[in-house]
Design an enzyme around this catalytic site. Structure first.
Site, PDB file in Angstrom:
ATOM      1  N   LYS A  25      39.764  37.240  37.887  1.00 51.49           N
ATOM      2  CA  LYS A  25      38.314  37.051  38.139  1.00 51.49           C
ATOM      3  C   LYS A  25      37.501  38.013  37.262  1.00 51.49           C
ATOM      4  O   LYS A  25      37.933  38.359  36.171  1.00 51.49           O
ATOM      5  CB  LYS A  25      38.021  37.171  39.629  1.00 51.49           C
ATOM      6  N   HIS A 109      37.740  26.180  39.912  1.00 48.03           N
ATOM      7  CA  HIS A 109      38.078  27.129  40.982  1.00 48.03           C
ATOM      8  C   HIS A 109      36.990  27.126  42.058  1.00 48.03           C
ATOM      9  O   HIS A 109      35.809  26.882  41.783  1.00 48.03           O
ATOM     10  CB  HIS A 109      38.239  28.542  40.391  1.00 48.03           C
ATOM     11  N   GLU A 177      44.452  25.893  47.201  1.00 54.37           N
ATOM     12  CA  GLU A 177      44.048  27.135  47.870  1.00 54.37           C
ATOM     13  C   GLU A 177      42.842  26.804  48.740  1.00 54.37           C
ATOM     14  O   GLU A 177      41.765  26.518  48.208  1.00 54.37           O
ATOM     15  CB  GLU A 177      43.587  28.183  46.858  1.00 54.37           C
ATOM     16  N   GLY A 183      39.428  35.386  48.984  1.00 55.81           N
ATOM     17  CA  GLY A 183      38.505  36.511  48.870  1.00 55.81           C
ATOM     18  C   GLY A 183      38.616  37.539  49.978  1.00 55.81           C
ATOM     19  O   GLY A 183      39.223  37.300  51.033  1.00 55.81           O
TER      20      GLY A 183
HETATM   21  P1  PGA Z   1      42.413  36.068  46.543  1.00 58.32           P
HETATM   22  O1  PGA Z   1      42.050  35.065  45.370  1.00 58.32           O
HETATM   23  O2  PGA Z   1      43.917  36.208  46.530  1.00 58.32           O
HETATM   24  O3  PGA Z   1      41.734  37.368  46.216  1.00 58.32           O
HETATM   25  O4  PGA Z   1      41.954  35.458  47.813  1.00 58.32           O
HETATM   26  C1  PGA Z   1      42.816  33.909  45.228  1.00 58.32           C
HETATM   27  C2  PGA Z   1      42.173  32.960  44.254  1.00 58.32           C
HETATM   28  O5  PGA Z   1      40.954  32.908  44.157  1.00 58.32           O
HETATM   29  O6  PGA Z   1      42.908  32.246  43.580  1.00 58.32           O
END
Ligand code: PGA
Length: 273
Positions: A25, A109, A177, A183
């Site tokens: 990210k 995403h 996901e 998050g």
């Molecule tokens: P996260 O992110 O593991 O921090 O929840 C996962 C993603 O956005 O693919």
């Protein structure tokens, strides 16, 4: 290495090699990415039976190309514009990413949909652009908000998948996901929820491509060392997509080692730097 590879022919239909990646990210400057990737490369140098990838932010992709050249870790991007070239201030095209040696490009995403209003139709255009340039789209699939049940939540995911017109699914990775699992402050989906949703995704895949088992489906959302093995073991799941718990390369390498491609005992951590 770095492409989705297949297992030995004698084990039946070609199955993708486990795929474990991270989308870092909007973290990691180019200098930070260089340090992160040098450590990750070192810690995973002996991991040859899992395909690994890292998606840094655009300004750090060149640093990734330098840090990872000749390694077992592929690199990619977190987004792309659907057009190859033009007056699109601030955007980045697929040929630019291909020129930087990207293998994978994430499209659609949860955070792009939430923050930028990306639609299923736009995501399909992005995936096609990625494939035009010989790269593999990692297509995010997931319900934006938690529904009462998998059955109630699935139509949103089905619509995302069915919208991938003109996308060669056998040259794609699907990343399921749930948005509600992504998050800080969220918790991963349970193995049962993941199993149910991935089974439904695979039912649609079976309608839409000749060899659906070749399409890797990976899963994620708040995955950590404790939750990774059970999610990875679910039928139809070929790998994991890790976010904030991969930001420490030591922690990410432990997650990578905690999932065994053969279903046997996980690797022991090789060493701690
Ligand atoms: P996260 O992110 O593991 O921090 O929840 C996962 C993603 O956005 O693919």
């Amino acid at each position: 290495m770095g492409r989705a590879e297949t297992g030995p022919a004698e084990r039946g239909p070609a199955r993708p090699q486990p795929l474990i990646g991270t989308n870092v990210k909007m973290t990691l400057t180019p200098s930070e990415a260089t340090a992160y990737l040098a450590t990750l490369r070192d810690l995973t140098a002996d991991v040859e039976d899992r395909t690994l990838f890292v998606m840094p932010p655009f300004p750090a992709i060149q640093a990734a190309a330098t840090a990872l050249a000749g390694s077992h870790i592929a690199w990619g991007a977190q987004d792309v514009h659907p057009d190859d070239r033009g007056a699109h201030t601030g955007d980045v095209s697929a040929p630019m990413l291909a020129d930087l040696g990207c293998t994978y490009v994430l499209v659609g995403h949860f955070e792009r949909r939430r923050d930028h209003g990306e639609t299923d139709e736009l995501v399909a255009r992005k995936a096609r652009a990625v494939q035009r340039w010989g790269m593999i789209p990692v297509v995010w699939l997931g319900e934006m908000a938690r529904g009462r049940s998998g059955e109630a939540s699935f139509p949103e995911v089905a619509a995302q998948l069915r919208a991938l017109d003109g996308v060669d699914l056998e040259r794609s990775v699907l990343a399921y996901e749930p948005g509600w699992a992504i998050g800080a402050g969220s918790r991963p989906a349970s193995p049962g929820w993941t199993r149910e949703m991935v089974a439904r995704i695979r039912t649609i895949l079976a309608e839409r491509c000749p060899d659906p088992d070749r399409v890797p489906v990976i899963t994620g959302g708040s995955i950590d060392l404790q939750t990774a093995p059970a999610l990875f073991r679910q039928p139809g799941v070929n790998g994991l997509f890790v976010g904030r718990n991969a930001l420490d390369p030591v922690a990410f390498s432990r997650i990578i080692r905690a999932v065994s491609p053969t279903g046997g005992s996980p690797d022991r951590p090789a060493r701690t730097p």
